[in-house]
Design a protein around this motif. Structure first.
Motif, short mmCIF file in Angstrom:
data_model
loop_
_atom_site.label_atom_id
_atom_site.label_comp_id
_atom_site.label_asym_id
_atom_site.label_seq_id
_atom_site.Cartn_x
_atom_site.Cartn_y
_atom_site.Cartn_z
N GLY A 1 0.81 -1.21 0.00
CA GLY A 1 0.00 0.00 0.00
C GLY A 1 0.85 1.26 0.00
O GLY A 1 0.59 2.20 -0.75
N ARG B 1 2.45 1.88 -3.27
CA ARG B 1 1.51 2.36 -4.28
C ARG B 1 1.36 3.88 -4.23
O ARG B 1 1.13 4.53 -5.24
CB ARG B 1 0.15 1.71 -4.02
N LEU B 2 1.52 4.44 -3.03
CA LEU B 2 1.36 5.88 -2.88
C LEU B 2 2.61 6.64 -3.32
O LEU B 2 2.53 7.70 -3.93
CB LEU B 2 1.05 6.23 -1.43
N SER C 1 2.78 13.44 -6.63
CA SER C 1 2.81 13.74 -5.20
C SER C 1 1.65 14.62 -4.78
O SER C 1 1.46 14.86 -3.59
CB SER C 1 4.13 14.43 -4.85
N PRO D 1 -4.81 13.15 -4.83
CA PRO D 1 -5.45 12.60 -3.63
C PRO D 1 -5.35 11.08 -3.65
O PRO D 1 -5.29 10.46 -4.72
CB PRO D 1 -6.90 13.07 -3.77
N ALA D 2 -5.34 10.48 -2.46
CA ALA D 2 -5.25 9.01 -2.39
C ALA D 2 -6.50 8.37 -2.98
O ALA D 2 -6.43 7.39 -3.71
CB ALA D 2 -5.07 8.58 -0.95
N THR D 3 -7.63 8.93 -2.68
CA THR D 3 -8.89 8.40 -3.24
C THR D 3 -9.79 9.57 -3.60
O THR D 3 -9.66 10.66 -3.05
CB THR D 3 -9.64 7.53 -2.21
N PRO E 1 -8.08 9.60 -9.41
CA PRO E 1 -7.50 10.80 -8.78
C PRO E 1 -6.82 11.72 -9.80
O PRO E 1 -6.91 12.95 -9.71
CB PRO E 1 -6.48 10.21 -7.79
#
Lengths: 110, 834
Positions: free
Chosen positions: B334, B337-338, B610, B613-615, B628
């Motif tokens: 996770g 992934r970000l 960067s 948004p994450a979701t 996003p």
């Protein structure tokens, strides 16, 4: 005695793993005899880049003589003959390149 | 002495963690590109916060270290005196760091590596004291069971329990294979993967099993041979295991982190070794302390590192440990992934899971069953024989490549065993020509000899908007499936859409300078002063343009001392530039009474990885897209439309030359990759290029919208728009995309083009008008090829010997040309590089 046999077996297995790991490195170190980054090779490529085809030709021919199966040398020769406007020799060198590299994908001299 | 509490151990890990974080920051800063493009612009704001607060945090850290070491200071032995000496040294270092903060000053070169080594050395010093303190602790249970063994020969004892170690290694391999097979199945849910139907999945699973078993057996053989040779002296055995684990971790660090940051040579090896010794030393020191006062008996040095067997371990506790392992694997994936860089975090996470799994299995395996030697030999021979005999076909390679996307452990294992540099000498050549260290004198680049003012009486307004990371396939004018860019599509309908445009550099660091220079550049950040190479700035100055420019971290260097500069987004951090705000400022500047023609440039960060948004709440129009990212593109669409409306309302639109492009594209989950890193995949090198020409020019221009267009063609195209006839002085320079005299210029580009990553030795060759792509990745020692037909999607194709030979030749020719034009060899010779 049993302990010694067991140690030898484990050492043998470890050696096999080490050999399998190092094999590609050793093969690369052994080399194929031709080095595209050797000074002569770099001379040929720089001369081609500067359109000094007449300077590049004799060195490229020497390298072809020393490494007959090397497709990169055939490619250089095709480019050089093209630059020198010697189409028949360029075509022949081009055929050599295709044969030696196993090229079937239409790679061309652009 | 009382046993160390869990809180004490956690505190010690925090103290070490601060050092490791400091070292990590220094390692990143050792790369010039990472320092300039990642740390200084504060792509992730917490890095800047850490740097700003580091001196203050150092005092807290010192206080914590002193408190935790107090019981050692009170000892009246060598360990006590060393602890006191170490604390005094650390206090001096903290005072120095307060007077002259170290981290903000780090920017490439050797100093950051020295800082990293020093930071890694601090936990090593504490670890050394831990070892010494335990040796002095003779009254504990550990003294009888373990400490004595570290010193004395024990000839009467039995050799180590090899069967248990064998079972642990094999079981760990099976556990990792099974864990990540389930992980892959879950990750694959809902994805359409024609290569991963039953056959593909079975192929992936079989290779994954073989690769994991290979690593498990290799680890077992290494540790067991060490034990066989050294078991009579436990101290020697412990030291050998320590050295082996340190070497393994150092190699992993070098391969993952060192490679990603371009760290090579002796200094890089020292950093990797310091990191590994710091981690292994800290862990073993803390474990030794625990054993010293624990009733648990360490029966082998491996028990010290991975825990002793626990025969009474409850099944519930074991199940909880396995669940924790699954959670750790999911969390690592996770986080990766970000924010990740060429899978560094993902692979580091896999490594952590492997080690944790080994420790878990090591503790719960209590079997006393003796595995016969032939069984050990047979199991160890299976992966070895399989590796030597299993040769994947082209189809299987494609399946495995897809399986890697969903199974990070397989990606790690397969990479370790099978990623062998295809042409290592060529890779070394690329590395030598990348991130040039030698100081270079700027050369004079020009499209027009003796550049004078434009003959055109009325000069157009010029707007160059480079939206960082914008992909063309997220714009309706390039992709008919896009429904969220109506205003940009309307603008494109009134403009020229170059359908086949590519950046000259992957990554902002060199892409932006190349746009301004109108030329491919030497791989150096940066040659200064940049002005002699800045063909766009020279054009603007000679024609009296007022330059309205966002002075981000790059433009500040490119336009140092430039006259008639009007700053956009003043006081705004680079990564906070937003197209909406910037366009609003440009509108306001247009309203001023200054008679000079306006040139505006900005590099908005709306869709940078960067800043996503994450979701998001995904609307139906984003289906099939990365929501996003699509949301952000949708947002800038409205602002851009408003800006065009404003130009039209002022009657300026038909007098304007507007260039909308990006500096590079972005990976949005393709093949499990995110961001742009050092990648040169099609999704990263393709850029949108929409050019709105002044109305008068549109009528006269001849334009081939399907030609291979490069970001370095933008500046010569602006020259054409101002009435010049730009001619590239060398093959690295761009060419105008508009021809004013239809008979004079043939706009289609026939020659191959070499593209480079801004941040590493990764190069690509585009041929056949951008239909074929070859990528040479000297960081990972791999090469790849892609092809497409017309506007169709790119497909990965096999790298043939012929295409490799020709493409590598073309890359060498390109780098030779770069050396010639920018006098790199001369500078290197003077700099002692040859």
């Amino acid at each position: 005695m049993e302990s010694l046999t067991r140690t030898a077996l484990l050492l043998g297995l470890l050696a096999a793993y080490v050999a399998a790991t190092l094999r590609p490195v050793l093969l690369d170190g052994a080399g194929h005899g031709f080095d595209a980054l050797a000074p002569e090779s770099r001379f040929v490529e720089r001369a081609i880049g500067e359109h000094r085809f007449g300077d590049a030709l004799p060195v490229a021919l020497q390298l072809q003589h020393a490494h007959t199966g090397e497709p990169l040398v055939a490619y250089w020769l095709a480019t050089i003959y093209q630059g020198l406007d010697r189409p028949a020799e360029a075509r022949s060198a081009w055929d050599d390149f295709h044969r030696l590299s196993g090229s079937t994908d239409g790679v061309n001299a652009d | 002495m009382p046993p160390p509490s869990r809180a004490w151990t956690a505190g010690r890990l925090l103290v070490a963690g601060f050092c490791w974080l400091t070292a990590a920051y220094a390692c990143v800063a050792s790369s010039t590109f990472a320092s300039l493009q990642f740390l200084q612009p504060r792509v992730f704001p917490w890095t800047g916060t850490f740097s700003d607060w580091h001196p203050a945090a150092s005092w807290l850290w010192l206080a914590a270290a002193a408190t935790l070491s107090w019981r050692d200071v009170r000892r009246h032995d060598v360990a006590g005196r060393l602890t006191l000496g170490l604390l005094v040294l650390l206090a001096a270092g903290v005072v120095w760091n307060t007077a002259s903060p170290v981290l903000p000053s780090l920017a490439g070169g050797m100093p950051p590596l020295v800082v990293a080594i020093v930071a890694f050395a601090i936990p090593m010093a504490f670890a050394a004291i831990d070892h010494m303190a335990v040796r002095g602790c003779r009254s504990s249970a550990f003294a009888k069971a373990t400490a004595d063994k570290l010193d004395r020969p024990a000839a009467a004892e039995r050799p180590p329990d090899e069967s248990r170690l064998f079972l642990v290694a094999v079981a760990t391999a099976l556990l990792a294979t099974a864990l990540y097979a389930v992980f892959a199945s879950v990750a694959m849910a809902g994805a359409f993967e024609p290569d991963l139907l039953t056959e593909g999945l079975l192929t992936g699973l079989a290779w994954s099993l073989v690769d994991h078993l290979w690593i498990g057996c290799a680890a077992f053989l290494t540790l067991v041979v060490i034990a066989r040779l050294a078991w009579r002296r436990s101290g020697l055995h412990y030291a050998a295991v320590f050295a082996t684990l340190t070497a393994a971790l150092a190699l992993t660090f070098s391969r993952l982190v060192g490679t990603a940051l371009g760290m090579h040579g002796v200094a890089a090896a020292c950093v990797a070794t310091a990191f590994a010794a710091s981690v292994v030393g800290t862990w073993s020191g803390l474990c030794l302390r625990r054993f010293a006062d624990d009733e648990t008996v360490a029966v082998s040095p491996l028990d010290i590192f991975f825990g002793a067997a626990r025969p009474m371990e409850s099944p519930a506790r074991s199940a909880l440990a396995i669940l924790s392992l699954i959670a750790l694997a999911a969390a690592c994936a996770g986080v990766a992934r970000l924010a990740d860089w060429d899978f560094v975090l993902l692979k580091a996470g896999v490594m952590a899971v492997w080690i944790a799994a080994f420790g878990l299995v090591h503790r719960v395996t209590t079997s006393r069953a003796r595995v016969p030697p032939w069984a050990v030999a047979l199991v160890c021979m299976v992966p070895l024989a399989a590796q030597q005999t299993m040769h994947a076909s082209v189809d299987q390679r494609r399946m495995l490549a897809r399986y890697e996307v969903y199974n990070p452990s397989f990606r790690m294992a397969h990479g370790l065993l099978h990623d062998v540099a295809a042409t290592p000498a060529f890779d070394r050549f690329l590395r030598a020509n990348t991130s040039v260290d030698a100081p270079l004198t700027p050369v004079n680049l020009e499209f027009v000899p003796s550049l004078g003012p434009s003959p055109q009486p009325v000069k157009p307004l010029i707007f160059v908007l480079v939206v960082d990371s914008l992909r063309p396939d997220y714009l309706g004018s390039y992709n008919a499936k896009v429904r969220f860019t109506p205003r940009l599509d309307a603008f494109a309908a009134e403009s020229v859409v170059f359908r086949n445009a590519f950046t000259r550099f992957g990554g902002t660091g060199l892409s932006v300078p190349a746009i301004w220079a109108g030329s491919a550049l030497v791989h150096k950040q940066y040659v200064q002063p940049f002005h002699p190479m800045n063909t766009l700035e020279k054009l603007l100055d000679v024609n009296g343009y007022r330059k309205v420019v966002g002075r981000d971290s790059i433009m500040g260097r490119l336009l140092e001392g430039s006259p008639r500069l009007d700053e956009l987004d003043a006081g705004v951090a680079n990564m906070d530039y937003r197209l909406c705000g910037t366009l609003g400022q440009i509108e306001a500047k247009l309203a001023s009474t200054d008679a000079a023609p306006v040139f505006a440039y900005s590099l908005p960060q709306d869709v940078h990885m960067s800043r996503l948004p994450a979701t998001v709440e995904s609307g139906p129009e984003y289906r099939g897209f990365h929501a996003p990212y699509a949301t952000k593109v949708h947002a800038i669409d409205a602002c851009f439309g408003h800006f065009v409306d404003a130009l039209k309302a002022r009657g300026l639109y038909d007098r304007s030359l507007i260039v909308l492009t990006s500096d590079h594209g972005e990976m949005l989950g393709e093949d499990g990759r995110f961001g742009h890193s050092t990648h040169l995949f099609p999704q990263v090198i393709r850029v949108p290029l929409i050019v709105h020409l002044p109305a008068e020019l549109t009528r006269r221009a001849t334009i081939d919208v399907d030609t291979l267009a490069l970001s370095t063609d933008i500046t010569p195209t602006i020259y054409s728009a101002l009435g010049y006839q730009p001619a590239p002085a060398n093959p690295l320079m761009g060419r105008s995309l508009v021809a004013m005299d239809a008979h004079a210029v043939e706009t289609r580009r026939h020659e191959p083009v070499v593209i480079a990553s801004s941040y590493g030795p990764v190069y690509a060759v585009l041929q056949d008008n951008g239909q074929r792509l070859y990528i040479a990745d000297a960081l990972n020692g791999s090469d790849l090829a892609y092809a497409r037909a017309g506007d169709g999607p790119w497909s990965a194709v096999e790298v043939t010997p012929a295409s490799r030979i020709v493409s590598q030749f073309l890359i060498r020719q390109h780098l030779d040309e770069v050396s010639r034009v920018f006098h790199v060899d001369d500078a290197s010779a003077h700099h002692g590089q040859h």
